[in-house]
Design a protein around this motif. Structure first.
Motif, PDB file in Angstrom:
ATOM      1  N   ALA A   1      -2.232 -40.265  32.949  1.00  0.00           N
ATOM      2  CA  ALA A   1      -3.219 -39.277  33.395  1.00  0.00           C
ATOM      3  C   ALA A   1      -2.896 -38.781  34.802  1.00  0.00           C
ATOM      4  O   ALA A   1      -3.064 -37.591  35.113  1.00  0.00           O
ATOM      5  CB  ALA A   1      -4.619 -39.888  33.354  1.00  0.00           C
TER       6      ALA A   1
ATOM      7  N   SER B   1      -1.989 -34.899  35.827  1.00  0.00           N
ATOM      8  CA  SER B   1      -2.704 -34.152  36.877  1.00  0.00           C
ATOM      9  C   SER B   1      -1.753 -33.447  37.829  1.00  0.00           C
ATOM     10  O   SER B   1      -2.137 -32.503  38.522  1.00  0.00           O
ATOM     11  CB  SER B   1      -3.610 -35.097  37.672  1.00  0.00           C
ATOM     12  OG  SER B   1      -2.852 -35.928  38.555  1.00  0.00           O
ATOM     13  N   LYS B   2      -0.500 -33.901  37.847  1.00  0.00           N
ATOM     14  CA  LYS B   2       0.511 -33.281  38.703  1.00  0.00           C
ATOM     15  C   LYS B   2       1.302 -32.203  37.969  1.00  0.00           C
ATOM     16  O   LYS B   2       2.293 -31.681  38.488  1.00  0.00           O
ATOM     17  CB  LYS B   2       1.472 -34.362  39.222  1.00  0.00           C
ATOM     18  CG  LYS B   2       0.803 -35.391  40.120  1.00  0.00           C
ATOM     19  CD  LYS B   2       1.792 -36.462  40.570  1.00  0.00           C
ATOM     20  CE  LYS B   2       1.129 -37.476  41.495  1.00  0.00           C
ATOM     21  NZ  LYS B   2       2.069 -38.538  41.939  1.00  0.00           N
TER      22      LYS B   2
ATOM     23  N   ALA C   1     -11.329 -41.610  37.321  1.00  0.00           N
ATOM     24  CA  ALA C   1     -10.860 -40.237  37.375  1.00  0.00           C
ATOM     25  C   ALA C   1     -10.947 -39.602  35.985  1.00  0.00           C
ATOM     26  O   ALA C   1     -10.990 -40.308  34.971  1.00  0.00           O
ATOM     27  CB  ALA C   1      -9.422 -40.201  37.888  1.00  0.00           C
TER      28      ALA C   1
ATOM     29  N   PHE D   1      -5.898 -42.553  39.613  1.00  0.00           N
ATOM     30  CA  PHE D   1      -6.275 -42.557  38.204  1.00  0.00           C
ATOM     31  C   PHE D   1      -6.272 -43.971  37.626  1.00  0.00           C
ATOM     32  O   PHE D   1      -5.964 -44.178  36.454  1.00  0.00           O
ATOM     33  CB  PHE D   1      -5.354 -41.638  37.399  1.00  0.00           C
ATOM     34  CG  PHE D   1      -5.642 -40.167  37.610  1.00  0.00           C
ATOM     35  CD1 PHE D   1      -6.195 -39.404  36.602  1.00  0.00           C
ATOM     36  CD2 PHE D   1      -5.366 -39.563  38.825  1.00  0.00           C
ATOM     37  CE1 PHE D   1      -6.477 -38.052  36.803  1.00  0.00           C
ATOM     38  CE2 PHE D   1      -5.629 -38.214  39.042  1.00  0.00           C
ATOM     39  CZ  PHE D   1      -6.189 -37.455  38.020  1.00  0.00           C
TER      40      PHE D   1
END
Length: 348
Positions: free
Chosen positions: A242, A246-247, A311, A300
Motif C-alpha cells: 500500500a 501511494s507513491k 493509513a 502504511f
C-alpha cells in the motif's frame, strides 16, 4: 542515575492499569529512565520487520525524542539476524541490546536458554488486546505487526484475473509469475507457510513449486519483484504494498477470502545487555509512543495502540475480520517442518 525500587515498580506495574492511568504512570517514570539511559549513551537494535529505511527513521526519531541515546540499527532477515545473534553470544560479544524479529520461535528458544531480560513495559496497557500477553511471563512483547495478503501488478493483472484466494497462487495461469519468500530465511514467510499448510495440506508447496514460483529471501523482496513486473502476483506484506502504491507504483493489495496472515513481531531485551536502561526506554517507546503510532500511519503500517488509525488501504487490528495467525508453540514446532517440506518441493 539508576532507577530506585519505587520508580521501577511504578513503571512495570503500570501495565496492569487502564490505558489512561498507564499513560500517566509511564510519563512520570520515563524521565528517570531517560536520565539513566543517557549515561549508557546508546543501544544496538537488531531488527527484521521494517525496511532498512524505516528502521533508520525509527532510530533517528527515538534519539530526537530522547537526546543523548543513540540507536545503532542492524536490519536483516529473521534467520540471518538470529544466526548473527547466536554468533555474538558464542563469541562472548553480546552486541545486541534489543532484538526484534518476525519468528516467534526465536524468542521461545532464547527464553528457554535464559538469554532474555524479564521486563513488562507500561506501554503494553496501551496496546490492542489482540496483541497483548504474547508471553505471559513478560520476556517478550508484540512491538509491531503487518498482514500478509495477496499483491499484484496493476499494469499486468486486471479485472477477473485478479486473484481472490491464497490457492490462486497455484493456478497454472501464474506459472513462473508468482513470487514467494523462503521460510528458511524469512520468519514472516514461515508463518505464512504454516497457515497455507493448515488450509491446503502438505502438498501445497509442491503445487507452488510445480507452478515455478519465483523464490526470494524476504517478503519485502516480493513487493519489489511485483512492482518491477518480473512477477505478476505474490503473497506479500499489505502495508508495504500500500505504501508503494501511494507513491505511484503499479501495485495493489487485497485480503484473500480465507483471511490475511497476521505477522506479529516481538521485541525483547537481551539478558546480557550492557545498556539495560537504554534498552528499556527504547522498548517503552517502541510499544506505546505517539512517535511509533505516527510512523506506522506514515509508512502504511499497522499500529498496535488502541484507537490508532491505519493509513488508507491498510486493515487495522480493530477492523480486520478473520486473521490467520500461528501461535508461538506452533511456530516452534512447525517452522522446521514447513522448511523441510519447502526444500523438498522446491529443491532449495
Amino acid at each position: 542515575m539508576r532507577l530506585n525500587r519505587r520508580q521501577f515498580h511504578a513503571l512495570a506495574g503500570a501495565a496492569a492499569l487502564t490505558p489512561w492511568a498507564a499513560a500517566q504512570a509511564q510519563s512520570a517514570s520515563l524521565d528517570a529512565l531517560h536520565a539513566a539511559a543517557r549515561k549508557e549513551g546508546e543501544l544496538t537494535w537488531y531488527t527484521v520487520p521494517q525496511t532498512s529505511e524505516i528502521a533508520e527513521k525509527m532510530g533517528r526519531t527515538f534519539t530526537a525524542r530522547y537526546p543523548g541515546v543513540k540507536v545503532n540499527v542492524v536490519r536483516t532477515t529473521a534467520q540471518v539476524a538470529f544466526q548473527r545473534l547466536n554468533q555474538d553470544l558464542r563469541a562472548g560479544t553480546p552486541n545486541c541490546d534489543v532484538f526484534t524479529s518476525t519468528d516467534l520461535a526465536h524468542y521461545v528458544d532464547l527464553k528457554g536458554r535464559n538469554l532474555l531480560l524479564k521486563f513488562t513495559p507500561a506501554a503494553v496497557a496501551l496496546q490492542h488486546k489482540r496483541v497483548q500477553n504474547m508471553d505471559p511471563d513478560g520476556y517478550f512483547h508484540a512491538s509491531s505487526c503487518f498482514m500478509m495478503g495477496l499483491i499484484y501488478n496493476t499494469a499486468k493483472v486486471k479485472g477477473a484475473a485478479i486473484p481472490s484466494s491464497w490457492n490462486d497462487l497455484a493456478d497454472p495461469k501464474w506459472a513462473g509469475l508468482a513470487a514467494m519468500a523462503h521460510p528458511a530465511y524469512s520468519g514472516a514467510a514461515g508463518a505464512w507457510c504454516i497457515e497455507m499448510r493448515k488450509l491446503y495440506g502438505d502438498g501445497v508447496f509442491k503445487k507452488f513449486a510445480a507452478n515455478k514460483a519465483h523464490v526470494g529471501r524476504s517478503t519485502i523482496d516480493a513487493v519489489t519483484t511485483v512492482i518491477s513486473g518480473e512477477c505478476s502476483v505474490s503473497a506479500g506484506p499489505m502495508s508495504l504494498a500500500a505504501l508503494q502504491a501511494s507513491k505511484g507504483n503499479p501495485i495493489a493489495t487485497l485480503v484473500p477470502k480465507e483471511g490475511p496472515v497476521l505477522i506479529l513481531s516481538p521485541t525483547a531485551i537481551m539478558a546480557g545487555s550492557k545498556r539495560p536502561n537504554a534498552a528499556k526506554l527504547f522498548l517503552e517507546w517502541q510499544l506505546g509512543s505517539d512517535d511509533t503510532a505516527r510512523i506506522a500511519y506514515e509508512e502504511f503500517g499497522v499500529s498496535l495502540r488502541v484507537g490508532a488509525k491505519s493509513a488508507p488501504g491498510v486493515p487495522g487490528l480493530t477492523d480486520a475480520g478473520t486473521l490467520l495467525a500461528p501461535t508461538p508453540p506452533q511456530m516452534v514446532v512447525q517452522i522446521p517442518k514447513v522448511i523441510e517440506l519447502w526444500k523438498d518441493a522446491f529443491g532449495v
